[in-house]
Write a protein that holds these residues in place. Sequence first.
Motif, mmCIF file in Angstrom:
data_model
loop_
_atom_site.group_PDB
_atom_site.id
_atom_site.type_symbol
_atom_site.label_atom_id
_atom_site.label_comp_id
_atom_site.label_asym_id
_atom_site.label_seq_id
_atom_site.Cartn_x
_atom_site.Cartn_y
_atom_site.Cartn_z
ATOM 1 N N ARG A 86 0.600 -1.409 0.159
ATOM 2 C CA ARG A 86 -0.491 0.272 0.434
ATOM 3 C C ARG A 86 0.495 1.390 0.203
ATOM 4 O O ARG A 86 0.825 2.347 -0.733
ATOM 5 C CB ARG A 86 -1.111 -0.019 1.002
ATOM 6 N N PHE A 87 1.768 0.883 0.911
ATOM 7 C CA PHE A 87 2.880 1.927 0.837
ATOM 8 C C PHE A 87 3.682 1.567 0.951
ATOM 9 O O PHE A 87 4.990 0.970 1.072
ATOM 10 C CB PHE A 87 2.673 2.624 2.186
ATOM 11 N N THR A 147 6.840 -0.195 3.109
ATOM 12 C CA THR A 147 6.448 -0.705 4.670
ATOM 13 C C THR A 147 7.576 -2.083 4.635
ATOM 14 O O THR A 147 7.433 -2.653 3.924
ATOM 15 C CB THR A 147 4.727 -0.650 4.268
ATOM 16 N N LEU A 181 7.874 2.288 8.680
ATOM 17 C CA LEU A 181 7.280 2.943 7.173
ATOM 18 C C LEU A 181 7.455 4.536 7.061
ATOM 19 O O LEU A 181 8.040 5.269 8.361
ATOM 20 C CB LEU A 181 5.531 2.965 7.206
ATOM 21 N N GLY A 197 7.116 8.454 5.004
ATOM 22 C CA GLY A 197 5.563 9.645 5.037
ATOM 23 C C GLY A 197 6.139 11.066 4.845
ATOM 24 O O GLY A 197 8.028 10.852 5.313
ATOM 25 N N ASP A 223 1.448 12.604 9.236
ATOM 26 C CA ASP A 223 1.937 11.459 8.114
ATOM 27 C C ASP A 223 1.997 9.876 7.622
ATOM 28 O O ASP A 223 1.047 9.211 7.721
ATOM 29 C CB ASP A 223 2.633 11.968 6.457
ATOM 30 N N CYS A 224 2.781 9.794 9.376
ATOM 31 C CA CYS A 224 3.487 8.132 9.226
ATOM 32 C C CYS A 224 1.919 8.073 10.116
ATOM 33 O O CYS A 224 1.467 6.997 9.852
ATOM 34 C CB CYS A 224 4.548 8.444 9.987
ATOM 35 N N ARG A 264 -0.451 6.733 8.140
ATOM 36 C CA ARG A 264 -0.322 5.718 7.224
ATOM 37 C C ARG A 264 -1.151 4.463 7.925
ATOM 38 O O ARG A 264 -0.667 3.430 7.432
ATOM 39 C CB ARG A 264 0.836 6.429 6.331
ATOM 40 N N GLU A 304 -3.945 3.720 8.561
ATOM 41 C CA GLU A 304 -4.802 2.510 7.231
ATOM 42 C C GLU A 304 -4.054 1.046 7.288
ATOM 43 O O GLU A 304 -4.647 0.116 6.997
ATOM 44 C CB GLU A 304 -4.178 3.906 5.980
ATOM 45 N N LEU A 305 -2.672 0.988 6.989
ATOM 46 C CA LEU A 305 -2.736 -0.035 7.378
ATOM 47 C C LEU A 305 -3.093 -1.172 8.556
ATOM 48 O O LEU A 305 -3.173 -1.747 7.704
ATOM 49 C CB LEU A 305 -1.111 -0.033 7.547
#
Length: 423
Positions: free
Chosen positions: A357-358, A361, A392, A394, A399-400, A403, A406-407
């Motif tokens: 996804r990112f 990651t 991850l 960002g 932002d990290c 994310r 979402e994960l």
Amino acid sequence: MKRILLVMPTAWDAKQLAACSGLRERFELVWAEPADADCPASFDPGAFVDEAVAGRWGEIHGVATSSDYPGALLAGAIAARLGLPGPRPGAVLRCSHKWYSRLAQRECVPEATPAFDLLAPHGRGTPAIGFPCFVKPVKSAYSILARRIASEAELEAYRASPRLAGFFDEYLRIFHRIVREMSDLDLDGRWLIAEEVVRGQPVTVEGWAADGEVELLGVVDSTCDPETGSFLRFDYPSGLDAKVQERMGTIARRAILHLGLDRSLFNVEMFYDSARDRISIIEINPRMCGQFADLYAKVDGTNGYQVALALAAGERPTPARGRGGFAAAASFPLRTFRPVRVERAPDARDVRAAEARFPGTLVWNECASGDLLTDFESGEDGNSQRYAVVNLGGADRADCAARLEELRSLLGFAFEPLAGSRA
């Protein structure tokens, strides 16, 4: 191509090494088991070193490890016996043994060394530094059995703990043998150390020593749960003032040079108390931090494992700076603070989907559906149990964090509180 013996593989190694570009063209990695997590108390460290020296894994040109115990000690012993680049085992041992490490710190960086005292594991002796203080074994891992002690009664109960006795007899059995068979130290691991309570922003200063020079890889900030002290996230780069980070680097360099660590990565855990403008060393670890290795790659462009393998091969590391794909990177240990049953854990396909996804990651899943997460006492901090780690990158720390949420949804962990547990 140089053959590097990877001693006592850890849970971090496979994913981190796979994320490093260009390693397969330069190094052949030889995995020397048992794995760090599977090493039994009956393990014979001397026989392991003898077998490596005798060629059990063939001809090798270097030795590396991300294992704190007993991997770092064994890797140093093998390198010394074979005349390969690597830290001398005596230096590794003096970093690892908290009492001898504190003595060295007091000699070279007294301004950054909290008050401390040696305690016998039995009896009624109290620390000269008084209460409250932190008490822990002179050799441990993470924060296992580290306790804030406020009175003689609490210290007496701590000493009488069956878990402490089991820790000395089982977990540290290998350490006792290493001290007895491979060193001239007077004290093995059957001792306690009491340390002054220090406060502030916890950080990890990571770097490497090579041929008498010490360089820094980076400074990582830690965020802890305010009630339990459990680690919740680690962020790179640090948000501390550049001058404070420079002072931390100077302290780390002086300590590492004084301890004689060479041809090795290291990480020094510190606190910065802004109210008192005081930097305090918590402990010195004579090995790389496998969990953080890709954080440097995400921001700067060089993974910590690339530095470790270069050192093992006798090369001079030349890490990139500011060439990663992200402005910020973070490692998130996912925890439960109450006993639960794992209703659902992600399978390998779920993990791959989350990692895709990112870009960049990395996910380490540490549980399976049906597992009971109840054994907090044997965990990192005595207050929680970790069930996964997500690393991850960002645009910034916010932002990290976004994310990560979402994960979490993609990974799909689900837990059922056990009867009687606190909400």
